[in-house]
Design an enzyme around this catalytic site. Structure first.
Site, PDB file in Angstrom:
ATOM      1  N   TYR A  17       0.811  -1.223   0.000  1.00 41.35           N
ATOM      2  CA  TYR A  17       0.000   0.000   0.000  1.00 41.35           C
ATOM      3  C   TYR A  17       0.846   1.275   0.000  1.00 41.35           C
ATOM      4  O   TYR A  17       0.601   2.190   0.780  1.00 41.35           O
ATOM      5  CB  TYR A  17      -0.954   0.000   1.209  1.00 41.35           C
ATOM      6  CG  TYR A  17      -1.719  -1.285   1.362  1.00 41.35           C
ATOM      7  CD1 TYR A  17      -2.732  -1.617   0.454  1.00 41.35           C
ATOM      8  CD2 TYR A  17      -1.442  -2.182   2.393  1.00 41.35           C
ATOM      9  CE1 TYR A  17      -3.429  -2.806   0.568  1.00 41.35           C
ATOM     10  CE2 TYR A  17      -2.139  -3.379   2.513  1.00 41.35           C
ATOM     11  CZ  TYR A  17      -3.124  -3.682   1.599  1.00 41.35           C
ATOM     12  OH  TYR A  17      -3.820  -4.860   1.727  1.00 41.35           O
ATOM     13  N   TYR A 145     -13.320  -5.801   4.743  1.00 40.27           N
ATOM     14  CA  TYR A 145     -12.088  -6.039   3.988  1.00 40.27           C
ATOM     15  C   TYR A 145     -11.921  -7.546   3.815  1.00 40.27           C
ATOM     16  O   TYR A 145     -11.984  -8.295   4.796  1.00 40.27           O
ATOM     17  CB  TYR A 145     -10.857  -5.462   4.705  1.00 40.27           C
ATOM     18  CG  TYR A 145      -9.582  -5.809   3.980  1.00 40.27           C
ATOM     19  CD1 TYR A 145      -9.214  -5.125   2.823  1.00 40.27           C
ATOM     20  CD2 TYR A 145      -8.775  -6.868   4.407  1.00 40.27           C
ATOM     21  CE1 TYR A 145      -8.064  -5.478   2.117  1.00 40.27           C
ATOM     22  CE2 TYR A 145      -7.629  -7.223   3.712  1.00 40.27           C
ATOM     23  CZ  TYR A 145      -7.279  -6.523   2.574  1.00 40.27           C
ATOM     24  OH  TYR A 145      -6.151  -6.881   1.870  1.00 40.27           O
ATOM     25  N   ASP A 246     -15.540 -14.638   7.100  1.00 45.97           N
ATOM     26  CA  ASP A 246     -14.106 -14.436   6.866  1.00 45.97           C
ATOM     27  C   ASP A 246     -13.438 -14.211   8.220  1.00 45.97           C
ATOM     28  O   ASP A 246     -13.468 -13.119   8.764  1.00 45.97           O
ATOM     29  CB  ASP A 246     -13.929 -13.237   5.927  1.00 45.97           C
ATOM     30  CG  ASP A 246     -12.456 -12.915   5.655  1.00 45.97           C
ATOM     31  OD1 ASP A 246     -11.592 -13.479   6.352  1.00 45.97           O
ATOM     32  OD2 ASP A 246     -12.183 -12.098   4.764  1.00 45.97           O
ATOM     33  N   LYS A 275      -3.886 -15.724   8.120  1.00 48.37           N
ATOM     34  CA  LYS A 275      -3.106 -14.922   9.058  1.00 48.37           C
ATOM     35  C   LYS A 275      -2.435 -15.715  10.187  1.00 48.37           C
ATOM     36  O   LYS A 275      -1.343 -16.202   9.980  1.00 48.37           O
ATOM     37  CB  LYS A 275      -3.959 -13.761   9.569  1.00 48.37           C
ATOM     38  CG  LYS A 275      -4.203 -12.732   8.454  1.00 48.37           C
ATOM     39  CD  LYS A 275      -4.393 -11.319   8.956  1.00 48.37           C
ATOM     40  CE  LYS A 275      -4.150 -10.321   7.843  1.00 48.37           C
ATOM     41  NZ  LYS A 275      -5.355  -9.876   7.148  1.00 48.37           N
TER      42      LYS A 275
HETATM   43  C1  LIG Z   1      -5.751  -9.978   5.720  1.00 45.41           C
HETATM   44  C2  LIG Z   1      -7.136 -10.355   5.383  1.00 45.41           C
HETATM   45  C3  LIG Z   1      -7.443 -10.955   4.147  1.00 45.41           C
HETATM   46  C4  LIG Z   1      -6.414 -11.187   3.063  1.00 45.41           C
HETATM   47  O1  LIG Z   1      -5.420 -12.067   3.436  1.00 45.41           O
HETATM   48  P1  LIG Z   1      -3.999 -12.079   2.644  1.00 45.41           P
HETATM   49  O2  LIG Z   1      -3.252 -13.207   3.260  1.00 45.41           O
HETATM   50  O3  LIG Z   1      -3.380 -10.736   2.888  1.00 45.41           O
HETATM   51  O4  LIG Z   1      -4.317 -12.295   1.204  1.00 45.41           O
HETATM   52  C5  LIG Z   1      -8.758 -11.311   3.918  1.00 45.41           C
HETATM   53  N1  LIG Z   1      -9.719 -11.100   4.847  1.00 45.41           N
HETATM   54  C6  LIG Z   1      -9.458 -10.536   6.031  1.00 45.41           C
HETATM   55  C7  LIG Z   1     -10.558 -10.355   7.037  1.00 45.41           C
HETATM   56  C8  LIG Z   1      -8.162 -10.124   6.341  1.00 45.41           C
HETATM   57  O5  LIG Z   1      -7.907  -9.538   7.528  1.00 45.41           O
END
Ligand SMILES: *Cc1c(COP(=O)(O)O)cnc(C)c1O
Length: 425
Positions: A17, A145, A246, A275
């Site tokens: 970014y 996000y 997510d 993550k």
């Molecule tokens: C970080 C994140 C993503 C994307 O994961 P990457 O490993 O960076 O591709 C998707 N959804 C959420 C909620 C996130 O915090």
């Protein structure tokens, strides 16, 4: 790192970014250990960010190191097409075991964004295989996000996700207002009405509702009422659409529950994890789904799920994930996260009294201070480094989600720095 390496970095390497032409300064790291990041300039910083939610057990952890060293001597990677191995089987067995009820099938992906792509593709294929290919859109609350790839980007907040810039290439999805009722305030029934209305008028074209459970992360760092998530589950059932949760940021204890879905006592049809899955060591993610979804996706034509990353099921990543989950399963995280939450409430809340601060929000091991105006990232970052802490603000958000192993005095250093830096800004 010498000066010419640093200027090479500035002149040739893209960081997340940032502008390639006017990049923000970067701090070279030589070592990381426990909660500390050591810079080549000699500073030792208390890490407040866990390298973007990942390093929950701290850096350079002996158990995680050992798992990788053992695995690397057996093999690092083999293709997952037609081959399988113990680390992957162990990992998927554990994931099915510890995630909310009914998530019985696992697709291993290589990053969070990819696991979101996989989840969305599963939902589309699920409906298409049943002759419902008109169910091809997604509904999602604003301020979400879900990653930076194109399908994931289409369900990110339209403003934060810069949808205008990509409008001709992004699928048009349906956006509901973001949930407003705070986590610990009385539930307001009106909060879910707009979502309900949108679902009732669009359900024929909706494949799934996608949402970050309880905490909206990079799209605004907002914490909402569990009833909202409960109602999402109910609406999806009533209107025959799938629910995708997510949990990439919230998973593995960060919010005080092992998975944030547990705050609302629900199971999604599809769940994304990433993550913290490998304890911050390697990139690995997973998309879990229910037996119904798996059957629906694969029962008839075409009978297969057309996705298969080259590094799917990477053995090193699975091995270190297994080690990380073994630490999680010992259960110390529960007390650690509860202690962090308590201390954040005691020490971070006072930031609301500052002239520059609009709001303070805390849940589990997440502390967020929202400022009234957009902060100067480079300037604040420099101040924080001076104070011996690693905190990386963005927009109006100064936030921390430290490793669970952080000690009281170290956490106090983080909260004090936030107060002092914002007080002086
Ligand atoms: C970080 C994140 C993503 C994307 O994961 P990457 O490993 O960076 O591709 C998707 N959804 C959420 C909620 C996130 O915090």
């Amino acid at each position: 790192m010498n000066k010419s390496d640093l200027s090479f970095d500035q002149e040739h390497i893209w960081h997340p970014y940032t502008s390639a032409i006017k990049p923000l300064p970067c701090y070279p790291v030589i070592k990381a250990d426990g909660v500390f990041i050591h810079l080549s300039s000699g500073e030792k910083l208390v890490d407040g960010v866990s390298s973007w939610w990942t390093a929950i057990h701290g850096y350079n952890h002996p158990l995680l190191n050992a798992a990788l060293k053992t695995q690397v001597d057996d093999f690092s990677h083999v293709m997952f097409g037609g081959l399988t191995h113990q680390p992957a089987v162990d990992l998927c067995r554990t994931l099915i075991d510890i995630t909310p009820m009914g998530l019985d099938r696992v697709f291993l992906a290589d990053s969070g964004s990819v696991s979101v792509e996989v989840a969305m593709k599963m939902a589309l294929q699920f409906w298409a295989c049943q002759g419902n290919s008109h169910k091809h859109k997604f509904i999602t609350p604003r301020n979400g996000y879900h990653g930076d790839t194109f399908a994931a980007m289409s369900v990110c907040d339209p403003i934060n996700g810069m949808h205008n810039l990509f409008s001709d290439s992004l699928s048009q999805q349906i956006f509901a207002p973001a949930p407003q009722t705070r986590f610990d305030k009385p539930w307001n029934e009106d909060d879910v009405k707009p979502l309900e209305q949108l679902i009732s008028s669009h359900h024929n074209e909706l494949a799934a509702l996608i949402i970050e459970p309880i905490v909206q992360n990079a799209g605004g760092m907002r914490i909402y009422h569990p009833e909202y998530l409960k109602r999402c589950r109910q609406l999806c059932d009533d209107y025959n659409i799938l629910l995708i949760c997510d949990e990439i940021a919230t998973g593995f204890g960060r919010t005080g529950k092992l998975f944030a879905c547990e705050h609302a006592d629900i199971s999604p049809d599809i769940m994304c994890l990433g993550k913290a899955l490998t304890g911050g060591y390697m990139t690995l993610a997973a998309t879990l789904c229910s037996e119904d979804v798996a059957q629906g996706v694969c029962q008839d034509e075409p009978g297969v799920f057309m996705h298969g990353p080259t590094f799917m099921g990477n053995a090193l990543a699975c091995a270190v994930a297994n080690a990380s989950l073994s630490i999680i399963q010992k259960g110390d995280w529960q007390q650690q996260v509860a202690n962090i939450e308590q201390q954040l409430k005691e020490e971070l809340t006072r930031c609301v009294t500052l002239e520059t601060v609009a709001d303070v929000r805390i849940l589990g091991a997440i502390g967020i201070v929202e400022t009234k105006t957009i902060v100067d990232v480079a300037k604040l970052q420099k101040e924080f480094v001076k104070q011996g802490v690693w905190i990386r603000p963005f927009g109006k958000l100064v936030y921390i989600m430290p490793p669970y192993i952080i000690k009281q005095a170290q956490l106090r250093q983080l909260t004090t720095s936030i107060y002092e830096v914002l007080n002086a800004s």
